[in-house]
Write a protein that holds these residues in place. Structure first.
Motif, PDB file in Angstrom:
ATOM      1  N   SER A 168      19.354 -20.399  37.046  1.00 27.88           N
ATOM      2  CA  SER A 168      19.053 -21.809  36.772  1.00 27.88           C
ATOM      3  C   SER A 168      18.661 -22.591  38.020  1.00 27.88           C
ATOM      4  O   SER A 168      18.178 -23.725  37.913  1.00 27.88           O
ATOM      5  N   ASN A 191      14.703 -24.186  32.604  1.00 25.56           N
ATOM      6  CA  ASN A 191      14.960 -24.636  33.982  1.00 25.56           C
ATOM      7  C   ASN A 191      14.237 -25.952  34.287  1.00 25.56           C
ATOM      8  O   ASN A 191      13.667 -26.128  35.372  1.00 25.56           O
ATOM      9  N   ARG A 210      22.712 -20.011  33.810  1.00 28.20           N
ATOM     10  CA  ARG A 210      21.448 -19.868  33.081  1.00 28.20           C
ATOM     11  C   ARG A 210      21.212 -21.147  32.286  1.00 28.20           C
ATOM     12  O   ARG A 210      22.114 -21.645  31.632  1.00 28.20           O
ATOM     13  N   CYS A 211      20.012 -21.642  32.367  1.00 27.23           N
ATOM     14  CA  CYS A 211      19.675 -22.876  31.665  1.00 27.23           C
ATOM     15  C   CYS A 211      19.863 -22.676  30.162  1.00 27.23           C
ATOM     16  O   CYS A 211      19.351 -21.695  29.603  1.00 27.23           O
TER      17      CYS A 211
END
Length: 363
Positions: free
Chosen positions: A209, A337, A331-332
């Protein structure tokens, strides 16, 4: 050496601990990773030695960062934990710790593993984080704890609470012990031979991310090469080789040196020390750059700049304006992101101009 900001200095001595410290205390620092944490924690050593010059300081670290810890001129001994939970490895670690007869252990890692090693140290005073700041039942293994602090407190200042707990005064300056590193001798030859100022660009971070866009890096690198007429050195681990190669092919301008996946830890440190400025996401190399006195423009999305901006260069942060940031997700959630993608290379270039003024003015 980094001067502590005036607004953060204390005007009085930290309250002395109720317990006396021996004239020549044997102190164990447990801080095994990550790179950013180890780089920031190095400042405690010089602070302790300034106030307790007869102390013997041992640092427990994992193999990946041992070279960096050994580079600190005031660390007396380094013990390396091989990251294997076999009985034989733990037995050897116990013997290594036990023979030092530690008086004090500073557990800066705040997880189960470091707490267990703190107990193994046999120190009479085992100092750890407050229960609310610790993880994985870490506090159970330590018999003294610093006070609770929110994430609004920077990590370095959080670490300094340990020396405050020992009764040491607040430092006016921070020294990270890396001044003896010769950047010309320790850098890869292709960097050592650079005669003019250059910019180190760090590609990526440990969190997906935190990754910036290809277009962002591309626009920034072209600006540095064409408008600023400076060379660029690309840095990153082996996972960034494809990104570095793609950027090299797309830029297609002289002055770009690709070292992604090609440097050891100490070579990385030397390149950052020799650079006029560094740029990259919130990651270990940014804190390493700050430790060697190189201004670092850091890009923040999913993490908090108040907590983890490179010390001394907080004003060089470029951050996202999205409402969801910081989310602290590796992690987005939507896999876009967007917080990092929204950072424009022109904004980074503005901060870079300020960073270059800082370093070039100093030298």
């Amino acid at each position: 050496m980094v001067v502590m900001p005036n607004k953060l200095k204390r005007t009085h001595m930290t309250k002395l601990s109720d317990q006396k410290i021996p004239a020549s205390p044997s102190i164990l620092i447990i801080l095994m990773g990550s790179l950013g944490d180890v780089a920031r924690g190095l400042c405690l050593v010089s602070h302790i030695k300034t106030n307790l010059p007869q102390s013997c300081i041992t640092w427990l670290v994992e193999p990946k960062w041992a070279q960096l810890v050994r580079c600190h001129s005031q660390i007396d001994k380094v013990i390396v934990f091989q990251r294997a939970w076999r009985i034989s490895v733990l037995w050897h670690l116990y013997k290594d710790l036990n023979r030092e007869h530690f008086d004090i252990t500073l557990d800066l890692q705040r997880v189960l593993k470091s707490g267990f090693f703190s107990l193994l140290s046999g120190a009479g005073r085992r100092i750890g984080f407050h229960r609310r700041n610790a993880k994985e039942f870490n506090w159970i293994f330590n018999n003294e704890h610093i006070g609770y602090h929110s994430d609004a407190l920077t990590k370095i200042r959080h670490y300094l609470k340990f020396t405050g707990h020992l009764g040491l005064p607040e430092p006016d300056t921070l020294e990270f012990g890396l001044s003896s590193l010769n950047p010309i001798e320790a850098s890869p030859r292709v960097v050592a031979d650079i005669k003019q100022p250059f910019v180190a660009v760090v590609l990526g971070a440990s969190w997906e991310s935190k990754d910036w866009s290809f277009e962002g890096y591309l626009g920034l690198i072209r600006h540095i090469l064409s408008a600023l007429k400076l060379q660029v050195v690309l840095l990153g681990d082996g996972s960034r080789k494809a990104l570095a190669q793609g950027l090299s092919q797309s830029v297609n301008l002289p002055g770009l040196i690709d070292l992604a996946g090609k440097t050891s830890l100490m070579e990385l440190t030397a390149v950052l020390k020799k650079a006029a400025a560094g740029i990259g996401p919130d990651s270990g190399p940014g804190h390493l750059a700050a430790a060697v006195g190189t201004p670092f423009v850091s890009l923040f999305g999913p993490t908090s700049l108040e907590r983890t901006a490179p010390f001394g260069y907080e004003d060089l942060v470029v951050t996202s304006s999205l409402d969801c940031a910081p989310c602290y997700q590796k992690r987005c959630p939507d896999h876009q992101n967007q917080c990092m993608q929204s950072i424009e290379s022109s904004h980074v270039a503005e901060k870079l101009s300020k960073a270059l003024t800082l370093k070039l003015h100093i030298h």
